[in-house]
Design an enzyme around this catalytic site. Structure first.
Site, PDB file in Angstrom:
ATOM      1  N   SER A 170       0.529  -3.019   0.488  1.00  0.00           N
ATOM      2  CA  SER A 170      -0.538  -3.746   1.176  1.00  0.00           C
ATOM      3  C   SER A 170      -0.960  -2.959   2.418  1.00  0.00           C
ATOM      4  CB  SER A 170      -0.046  -5.152   1.515  1.00  0.00           C
ATOM      5  OG  SER A 170      -1.089  -5.928   2.044  1.00  0.00           O
ATOM      6  N   LYS A 188      -6.559  -6.698   0.663  1.00  0.00           N
ATOM      7  CA  LYS A 188      -5.116  -6.684   0.942  1.00  0.00           C
ATOM      8  C   LYS A 188      -4.613  -8.078   1.314  1.00  0.00           C
ATOM      9  CE  LYS A 188      -4.450  -2.155   0.469  1.00  0.00           C
ATOM     10  NZ  LYS A 188      -3.705  -1.557  -0.648  1.00  0.00           N
TER      11      LYS A 188
END
Ligand code: COA
Length: 317
Positions: A170, A188
């Protein structure tokens, strides 16, 4: 020349902890992905590396296999994570050839630098499709194999061997927000949420799902794009409490931790590996030349002359 171990793995881990295990990784030929794969393979795993570019993916697999004698590393190119069917075929092939999928890393990502004013609806959608939907597709293609692996490897296991683990790569942009990264921030944030849902729905089957959120990592395509001028780099390093950019080994070590016997009870969380950088992110200036300052460049439409992979024309309000 092969990559020295010190560049992709710390000295903390016991040899062989991932023996007879198989890693499936999207984006495994990239700078962070190849370090994660090298680390796992060094510690005993075999691996399937998934990528869009056939030559790049196969070449990376050959290189990574050199870290351990007898390692089997399969490069499966021509696979776009936006295409579920090709990803599923890659997962099935991985299990057929290497015997299982015990660990998954969803690392494939798309990024470029652009303000909302210069993002077409298709540009925004493209990053969401690669990052968020690509991660969802990776979950769908591999989860049956992870459930099987988890059932063979009870958590915790008396032998200390593990299986049934998922990690998504992420970011930290969306914790505070970052100019020129609205598309990636949204993508993300959705990945973080998705990993929480995977943990909730598949935790009862023994699977763990987490994200690793890298900060500024030296030598990655992402940071080349985000901080392509020396001015940006110097300013940025000053903002990071730990006083340096991270390196790919920092992320590989975090991955080993989450997949190892040490990470058994870590589930549904975001492991931030950024030297506390996100806590100072509000002051970070990305993609700027000397003399450019936030928010002025948004008003004038000025874009850094040093951007790599950025559109060179001015943005329009
Ligand atoms: N600024 C604004 N828009 C951009 C852009 C930029 N720098 N680069 C691409 N786009 C837009 C395109 O114009 C297109 O929108 P349009 O159809 O409205 O014109 C849209 O994004 C899709 O671009 P396209 O090149 O067709 O997509 P792709 O699927 O071939 O490539 C990308 C995907 C855009 C993410 C590409 O940058 C890429 O593949 N990068 C390599 C992987 C990567 O980024 N890794 C980084 C890891 S951090």
């Amino acid at each position: 020349m092969s990559v020295p171990k010190s560049q992709y793995l710390s000295s903390a881990w016991a040899e062989g902890i991932f023996a007879n295990r198989v890693l499936f990784i999207t984006g495994g030929a990239g700078s962070i992905g190849s370090a994660q794969t090298r680390a796992l393979v060094h510690l005993g795993a075999d691996a399937c590396i998934i990528g869009r570019n056939v030559e790049k993916t196969e070449a990376a697999a050959r290189e990574i296999a050199k870290v351990r004698s007898g390692a089997r590393v399969l490069g499966i190119g021509g696979v776009d994570v936006r295409n579920y069917e090709s990803l599923k075929a890659a997962a099935d092939r991985c299990v057929k050839e290497l015997g299982s999928i015990d660990y998954v890393v969803a690392g494939a990502a798309g990024n470029f630098i652009a303000p909302i004013s210069a993002l077409s609806p298709n540009a925004f959608k493209t990053v969401i499709e690669i990052d968020t939907i690509g991660t969802f597709n990776t979950v769908k293609a591999t989860i049956p194999y992870l459930i099987e692996s988890a059932s063979r490897n009870p958590n915790p296991s008396p032998s200390g061997q593990t299986g049934g683990r998922f990690v998504s790569v992420s970011a930290t942009f969306h914790y505070t927000g970052m100019p020129l990264q609205s598309h990636v921030s949204a993508a993300k944030a959705a990945i973080d949420s998705l990993m929480g849902s995977v943990a909730i729905e598949y935790g009862p089957f023994g699977v763990t799902a987490n994200t690793i959120a890298p900060g500024a990592i030296a030598g990655t395509e992402g940071m080349e794009r985000l901080a392509s001028s020396q001015h940006t780099r110097d300013e940025h390093t000053r903002q990071i409490p730990s006083g340096r950019w991270g390196n790919v080994r920092d992320i590989a070590d975090a991955t080993v931790y989450l997949f190892s016997d040490a990470g058994n009870y870590v589930n549904g969380t975001n492991l931030v590996v950024d030297g506390a950088g996100w806590r100072r992110q509000g002051g970070l200036q990305v993609g700027l030349d000397e003399g450019m300052a936030y928010p002025n460049f948004l008003f004038t439409g000025e874009i850094s002359k040093n951007l790599k992979g950025g559109k060179r024309s001015s943005s329009k309000l």
